[in-house]
Design an enzyme around this catalytic site. Sequence first.
Site, PDB file in Angstrom:
ATOM      1  CE  LYS A   1      -1.869   2.344 -35.676  1.00 52.17           C
ATOM      2  NZ  LYS A   1      -0.755   3.068 -34.676  1.00 52.17           N
ATOM      3  N   GLY A  59       5.493   0.054 -29.509  1.00 52.19           N
ATOM      4  CA  GLY A  59       6.523   0.462 -30.297  1.00 52.19           C
ATOM      5  C   GLY A  59       6.277  -0.231 -31.902  1.00 52.19           C
ATOM      6  CD  GLU A  63      -2.905  -1.032   2.438  1.00 50.87           C
ATOM      7  OE1 GLU A  63      -2.821  -0.144   3.321  1.00 50.87           O
ATOM      8  OE2 GLU A  63      -3.771  -1.703   2.526  1.00 50.87           O
ATOM      9  NE  ARG A  71      -2.785  -0.072 -32.301  1.00 47.83           N
ATOM     10  CZ  ARG A  71      -1.736  -0.279 -32.200  1.00 47.83           C
ATOM     11  NH1 ARG A  71      -1.167  -1.692 -31.561  1.00 47.83           N
ATOM     12  NH2 ARG A  71      -0.854   0.597 -32.007  1.00 47.83           N
ATOM     13  CD  GLN A  78     -10.665  -0.327 -23.739  1.00 42.76           C
ATOM     14  OE1 GLN A  78      -9.539  -0.856 -24.478  1.00 42.76           O
ATOM     15  NE2 GLN A  78     -11.613  -0.891 -23.842  1.00 42.76           N
TER      16      GLN A  78
END
Length: 290
Positions: free
Chosen positions: A191, A224, A38, A193, A96
Site C-alpha cells: 500500500k 475506507g 458546552e 498512501r 498522528q
Amino acid sequence: MKRIIVGCSNSKELAKKIAKTTSSEYSELLTRHFPDGELYLKFQCNIKGAEIVLVQSMHPNPDQAMMEAIFASNTAKELGAQKIILVAPYLAYMRQDKRFHEGECKSNSIMAKLLSCTNKLITIDPHLHRISSLKEIFNTSALSLTANHLLAKFIEKNYKNSIILGPDMESYQWAEGIALEAHEEAIVLRKKRYSSRQVRIILREPEKVRGKTVVIIDDIVSSGHTMIEAVKQCIKAKAKKVCCVCVHGIYAENALQKILSAGAKEVVSTNTIENKTSKIDVSELVAKAL
Ligand code: R5P
C-alpha cells in the site's frame, strides 16, 4: 471495593455487557449539552470509595468523547472514587504519531497526557505504528489488549477455506496471526498512501485469490479507502467472494456503503465502536482484563 461500570455516551451497550460479565453494578453517565454547546455531565451512582470503570469509545465524535472521559474521570476523583479505570475500546488520535510536517501537532502523546487523569487505561488494538508500546506516551498504567483471537474465531466459524489478506505491511501482524489461528493462509498487499483519502494498493500474487473466499483484515476502517482499493484488487483478480473484517469500524464519510459498492459481500467489526457491523463482542476480553 465496590466496582461500578459506568456507560458513557459512546459505549453504553458494551458497558452493560461488561457489567453483566463481571457481575458488577451498572450505571449510566448522564450527559447533555448546554445551549452554547458546552458539556454537562452527572454521575447517577454513589461514587465514594468505589472503583469506577468508565467505558467510553473514542468514536464517534472523538473530541467530545475525550472531553467527556476527562470530565467524568476528574469528577469521579473529586467525588471520592478510590480507583478510576478508563476502558477506551477504541483509542482515537493514535495515528498522528509523528510530526509529518513542520508545525504539526503530534496528537498521540498529547491525547495520552490528557487521559492520564485516570489510574489505568485499558484499550484494544491501539494503532501502534511508530511507537511500539503505550508506555511510551502514557504516564499512568496503560494496558493494550488484542481482539485477534476473537477475529480468528469468527473467521474460522464463518469463512471456512478462505485466504486472509492484510492490505498493507502494518496489517500483516494481524493477518498472519489470525490466519495461523484460523488455519488459513495469509498474504499481504503493498500500500502507498498519498493522503487521508488516497491510497494505492498492489496485489502481487493475483493467482492466490482467484476463485477463493478472501477475508481482508485491518485494525481500523476509517475513510475506507484502504479496504475499497483492496476489495477492487481482489475482484479484479477474480476472487469468488470478498469480505472485510476489522477491529474498529469507524466508517467515516459513508465508508461502509462505499466498501459494499466496491464489491465486498460483507463487512464485520467488533463492538469497540458500536454500529450495525459490530458482530464480534469484546466484552469478555475486557471483563477478563479488569
Ligand atoms: C493504517 O495504518 C491502518 O492500519 C489502516 O489501514 C488505516 O487506518 C485505514 O484507513 P482508511 O480506512 O482511511 O484507509
